[in-house]
Scaffold this motif. Structure first.
Motif, PDB file in Angstrom:
ATOM      1  N   ASP A  63      -7.816  -8.468   0.684  1.00 57.92           N
ATOM      2  CA  ASP A  63      -6.510  -7.994   0.218  1.00 57.92           C
ATOM      3  C   ASP A  63      -6.403  -8.245  -1.281  1.00 57.92           C
ATOM      4  O   ASP A  63      -6.293  -9.390  -1.729  1.00 57.92           O
ATOM      5  CB  ASP A  63      -5.382  -8.730   0.958  1.00 57.92           C
ATOM      6  N   ILE A  64      -6.461  -7.171  -2.069  1.00 59.02           N
ATOM      7  CA  ILE A  64      -6.271  -7.267  -3.521  1.00 59.02           C
ATOM      8  C   ILE A  64      -5.122  -6.346  -3.949  1.00 59.02           C
ATOM      9  O   ILE A  64      -5.117  -5.799  -5.047  1.00 59.02           O
ATOM     10  CB  ILE A  64      -7.562  -6.915  -4.276  1.00 59.02           C
ATOM     11  N   SER A  65      -4.143  -6.205  -3.084  1.00 59.04           N
ATOM     12  CA  SER A  65      -2.975  -5.392  -3.410  1.00 59.04           C
ATOM     13  C   SER A  65      -2.051  -6.151  -4.362  1.00 59.04           C
ATOM     14  O   SER A  65      -2.170  -7.364  -4.537  1.00 59.04           O
ATOM     15  CB  SER A  65      -2.222  -5.021  -2.127  1.00 59.04           C
ATOM     16  N   HIS A 120      -3.412  -1.200  -2.138  1.00 60.55           N
ATOM     17  CA  HIS A 120      -2.209  -0.501  -2.583  1.00 60.55           C
ATOM     18  C   HIS A 120      -1.436  -1.298  -3.637  1.00 60.55           C
ATOM     19  O   HIS A 120      -1.698  -2.473  -3.874  1.00 60.55           O
ATOM     20  CB  HIS A 120      -1.288  -0.215  -1.383  1.00 60.55           C
ATOM     21  N   ASP A 121      -0.472  -0.617  -4.265  1.00 58.17           N
ATOM     22  CA  ASP A 121       0.432  -1.198  -5.268  1.00 58.17           C
ATOM     23  C   ASP A 121      -0.331  -1.817  -6.442  1.00 58.17           C
ATOM     24  O   ASP A 121      -0.063  -2.945  -6.848  1.00 58.17           O
ATOM     25  CB  ASP A 121       1.355  -2.235  -4.611  1.00 58.17           C
ATOM     26  N   ASN A 122      -1.271  -1.043  -6.959  1.00 61.78           N
ATOM     27  CA  ASN A 122      -1.931  -1.346  -8.221  1.00 61.78           C
ATOM     28  C   ASN A 122      -1.653  -0.177  -9.173  1.00 61.78           C
ATOM     29  O   ASN A 122      -1.487   0.963  -8.723  1.00 61.78           O
ATOM     30  CB  ASN A 122      -3.437  -1.526  -8.038  1.00 61.78           C
ATOM     31  N   PRO A 123      -1.600  -0.392 -10.472  1.00 56.98           N
ATOM     32  CA  PRO A 123      -1.305   0.695 -11.420  1.00 56.98           C
ATOM     33  C   PRO A 123      -2.531   1.571 -11.675  1.00 56.98           C
ATOM     34  O   PRO A 123      -3.112   1.563 -12.766  1.00 56.98           O
ATOM     35  CB  PRO A 123      -0.865  -0.061 -12.685  1.00 56.98           C
ATOM     36  N   TRP A 124      -2.926   2.354 -10.681  1.00 57.66           N
ATOM     37  CA  TRP A 124      -4.133   3.162 -10.794  1.00 57.66           C
ATOM     38  C   TRP A 124      -3.962   4.266 -11.839  1.00 57.66           C
ATOM     39  O   TRP A 124      -2.987   5.014 -11.818  1.00 57.66           O
ATOM     40  CB  TRP A 124      -4.478   3.793  -9.442  1.00 57.66           C
ATOM     41  N   GLN A 125      -4.946   4.371 -12.761  1.00 55.28           N
ATOM     42  CA  GLN A 125      -4.968   5.428 -13.765  1.00 55.28           C
ATOM     43  C   GLN A 125      -5.891   6.541 -13.260  1.00 55.28           C
ATOM     44  O   GLN A 125      -7.116   6.419 -13.305  1.00 55.28           O
ATOM     45  CB  GLN A 125      -5.471   4.883 -15.101  1.00 55.28           C
ATOM     46  N   CYS A 126      -5.285   7.612 -12.807  1.00 56.13           N
ATOM     47  CA  CYS A 126      -6.039   8.668 -12.136  1.00 56.13           C
ATOM     48  C   CYS A 126      -6.633   9.650 -13.150  1.00 56.13           C
ATOM     49  O   CYS A 126      -6.321  10.855 -13.157  1.00 56.13           O
ATOM     50  CB  CYS A 126      -5.147   9.399 -11.142  1.00 56.13           C
ATOM     51  N   ASP A 127      -7.491   9.136 -14.042  1.00 56.38           N
ATOM     52  CA  ASP A 127      -8.230  10.013 -14.939  1.00 56.38           C
ATOM     53  C   ASP A 127      -9.673  10.083 -14.445  1.00 56.38           C
ATOM     54  O   ASP A 127      -9.988   9.634 -13.338  1.00 56.38           O
ATOM     55  CB  ASP A 127      -8.136   9.527 -16.389  1.00 56.38           C
ATOM     56  N   TYR A 140      -2.137   5.347   1.564  1.00 55.87           N
ATOM     57  CA  TYR A 140      -1.417   6.181   0.596  1.00 55.87           C
ATOM     58  C   TYR A 140      -1.392   5.476  -0.762  1.00 55.87           C
ATOM     59  O   TYR A 140      -0.380   4.936  -1.196  1.00 55.87           O
ATOM     60  CB  TYR A 140      -0.002   6.475   1.089  1.00 55.87           C
ATOM     61  N   LEU A 141      -2.525   5.508  -1.421  1.00 57.04           N
ATOM     62  CA  LEU A 141      -2.601   4.942  -2.753  1.00 57.04           C
ATOM     63  C   LEU A 141      -2.005   5.920  -3.752  1.00 57.04           C
ATOM     64  O   LEU A 141      -2.227   7.135  -3.665  1.00 57.04           O
ATOM     65  CB  LEU A 141      -4.052   4.625  -3.117  1.00 57.04           C
ATOM     66  N   LYS A 142      -1.269   5.385  -4.745  1.00 54.61           N
ATOM     67  CA  LYS A 142      -0.493   6.223  -5.657  1.00 54.61           C
ATOM     68  C   LYS A 142      -0.955   6.027  -7.099  1.00 54.61           C
ATOM     69  O   LYS A 142      -1.304   4.925  -7.509  1.00 54.61           O
ATOM     70  CB  LYS A 142       0.991   5.873  -5.526  1.00 54.61           C
ATOM     71  N   CYS A 143      -0.919   7.111  -7.883  1.00 55.32           N
ATOM     72  CA  CYS A 143      -1.301   7.069  -9.295  1.00 55.32           C
ATOM     73  C   CYS A 143      -0.140   6.552 -10.141  1.00 55.32           C
ATOM     74  O   CYS A 143       1.016   6.896  -9.903  1.00 55.32           O
ATOM     75  CB  CYS A 143      -1.700   8.457  -9.788  1.00 55.32           C
ATOM     76  N   ALA A 144      -0.480   5.742 -11.132  1.00 57.30           N
ATOM     77  CA  ALA A 144       0.516   5.271 -12.105  1.00 57.30           C
ATOM     78  C   ALA A 144       0.380   5.991 -13.433  1.00 57.30           C
ATOM     79  O   ALA A 144       1.278   5.907 -14.275  1.00 57.30           O
ATOM     80  CB  ALA A 144       0.378   3.765 -12.315  1.00 57.30           C
ATOM     81  N   GLY A 145      -0.698   6.700 -13.655  1.00 58.45           N
ATOM     82  CA  GLY A 145      -0.921   7.428 -14.895  1.00 58.45           C
ATOM     83  C   GLY A 145      -2.168   8.285 -14.748  1.00 58.45           C
ATOM     84  O   GLY A 145      -2.900   8.168 -13.748  1.00 58.45           O
TER      85      GLY A 145
END
Length: 587
Positions: free
Chosen positions: A157-159, A198-205, A228-233
């Protein structure tokens, strides 16, 4: 008989208990259950791992305390430890050998701490680890070989960390993932492996392209706690889920100049525009003749998702502003640059702009360069220099050599034409530095260097306060020196010299008269008889003096001696003498 047998069993049991198993830390509780002996420390003031941990523990739980680090061999004496819970502490540092001696450890929980990095090689000492909980920390990097030393891990767990970009190779290099994937293909069933990302500030570049594809393809035995991982940028993809974004491959920067050659009149405004295209977004830096530009204004705008426009503004063109400007765009794949040539047509006729490589010194290389410190502050200085020649060349370049006075090698900075100052800040206090100015690519000559020492960091206000403290201490020492102090009070018809001719004879006269001795606030008091024993007028005036003392108009003299506590006076004049002496002190 049965009772005696029970008592004997208890006594034998106590005898066979080791000293470590009977002790428990102060403020903590110890319990025994089917899994062994447990230590529970909740909301304690514990700031470090205790050295006197019981050695027979199988579970340690220290939570909501103030642990700040896990040093080497923190739990090495507890060889049978299986469960280690250190949640909600202030742990910021974990030594690479902090798990030394924990060969039986299967569960490690470090939730809610302040870890920004993990020594992943530390898990070599815990080969049986199955559960690793690191959520709610500050981890921002997950190396490609982070999971290599966790072959038996079934829960990670590294959320709720600060991870923005990781490579899919982190999981492809995981021995457990490789093993379970092969076993699943052959046997169809192996134990599941749970991941929480989940709940990490993923940069979807483009840097996250491989990881996003890996998450999309995840299937048993690998299970995501939250798929459901989400993009932060970046901004165009912020708030979108991984399965909703289309990520392209990374591309090296490509730059271009909107107008490469510019003719600008002296004093006019000039704007240089550089276009850069890259994936991921590049960083852009402007340079002027090998020197980083800091004085001009630079603005950046994002024209498209992968295209950046950078503009350099020259508010008013001067003679020294002519020349070659370079725009450089950089990302992790490489860099690209575009060149701009700026010139003034009117000035070119009289002072043609020289190319940036024309950095030779004047013909006479021994021409003196006058160097001085123009301004010095507590932690910095401004260097100024002038060339002692009647015909200075407008294309002359200089090199500033700067560093500590005893340094074998000093930092060098190349200064372009038209500039004769150089400033440095954030120096160390009370340190000797040396600065030299020479022609470019030439060593400094004698007389072209200045040395100086930075300040001590004490302000004028602090110096003033120190001076006041010294004055106060000196005054206190002067007042504390023992000394004979005498004060006399009398009516206007008695003069001070007539009363106090020889005060040192007073003590002998008092002894002959057999006067009483007492204590009066460390002050030695005496009547007028003691002050003037040799005066005939004094002896004849005694009766009258006593009368005046009764009436409040007599003579009262007090002798101050810091070395004695004895006061001698006549009983009839005690009150009058004491009062008049104190009045004299107040005056």
């Amino acid at each position: 008989m049965a009772t005696s047998g029970v008592v004997l069993s208890i006594v034998l049991g106590v005898c066979f208990i080791t000293p470590g198993s009977t002790t428990c830390l102060i403020g903590c509780s110890c319990t025994d259950d089917s899994n062994g002996r447990s230590l529970l420390c909740m909301e304690t003031a514990m700031a470090r791992v205790p050295d006197n941990l019981p050695t027979d523990l199988s579970k340690i739980r220290i939570e909501n305390s103030h642990l700040t680090e896990l040093p080497r061999g923190s739990f090495s004496k507890v060889r049978n430890l299986v469960y280690l819970w250190l949640n909600f502490n202030d742990i910021t540092l974990m030594n690479a050998q902090s798990l030394q001696g924990l060969a039986n450890l299967t569960e490690l929980r470090l939730q809610g701490n302040k870890l920004s990095s993990m020594p992943w090689t530390a898990f070599l000492d815990a080969p049986k680890l199955k559960i690793l909980d690191l959520k709610h920390n500050r981890l921002d990097v997950l190396p490609e070989h982070a999971l290599r030393h966790l072959p038996g891990l079934t829960y990670l767990d590294i959320s709720f960390n600060q991870l923005s970009v990781i490579s899919k190779d982190v999981f492809l290099n995981w021995p457990l993932y490789i093993t379970t994937e092969k076993a699943w293909g052959k046997e169809g069933f192996v134990s599941n492996v749970v991941l929480a990302l989940h709940d990490n500030p993923w940069q979807c570049d483009c840097r996250l392209k491989g990881f996003v594809e890996f998450i999309r393809a995840v299937s048993p035995p690998l299970i995501l706690m939250n798929s459901y991982l989400k993009c932060a940028g970046p901004n165009a993809k912020a708030g979108k889920f991984f399965h909703e974004v289309n990520i392209k491959t990374c591309v090296k920067p490509v730059t271009s100049a909107l107008e490469a050659n510019m003719s600008v009149a002296f004093g006019a405004r000039a704007t240089l525009t550089c276009l850069a295209k890259a994936r991921p977004e590049p960083t852009i830096q402007w340079t002027y003749s090998m020197k980083i530009i800091k004085g001009f204004s630079v603005t950046e705008t994002h024209e498209e998702e992968e295209r950046v426009s950078s503009k350099l503004l020259i508010p008013s063109l001067h003679l020294s502003d002519r020349g070659l400007y370079t725009c450089m765009a950089t990302n992790f794949l490489g860099n690209s640059s575009a060149a701009f040539w700026v010139d003034d047509p009117a000035a070119s006729a009289s002072h043609p702009a020289s190319p940036p490589v024309s950095t030779l010194p004047p013909e006479d290389e021994n021409v003196l360069i006058d160097v001085r410190i123009a301004k010095q502050t507590l932690y910095g200085f401004t260097l100024e220099w002038h060339v002692a020649t009647q015909k200075p060349r407008p294309d002359t370049w200089f090199t500033v050599h700067f560093g500590k006075h005893d340094a074998a090698r000093k930092e060098t900075t190349h200064i372009g034409p038209g500039v004769n100052t150089y400033s440095v800040r954030e120096l160390q206090p009370l340190t000797r530095y040396e600065a030299c100015v020479a022609w470019r690519n030439l060593p400094p000559l004698r007389g072209q260097c200045v040395a100086f020492v930075t300040g001590n960091g004490v302000s004028a206000m602090e110096q003033r306060e120190r001076l006041i403290h010294i004055v106060v201490i000196v005054c206190a020492m002067v007042l504390a020196v023992p000394a004979g102090m005498y004060a006399c009070t009398t009516e206007t018809r008695f003069g001070w010299p007539a009363c106090c001719k020889n005060p040192w004879k007073m003590r002998g006269e008092e002894l002959r008269d057999g006067a009483r001795r007492g204590t009066f606030d460390s002050l030695q008091g005496a009547s007028n008889e003691g002050l003037c024993p040799d005066s005939a007028e004094g002896r004849s005036a005694r009766p009258g003096t006593e009368d005046r003392a009764k009436g409040g108009n007599g003579l009262g003299c007090i002798s101050f001696d810091m070395t004695t506590k004895t006061t001698t006076t006549s009983s009839s004049e005690m009150n009058s003498t004491s009062q008049s002496g104190l009045d004299s002190l107040s005056v």
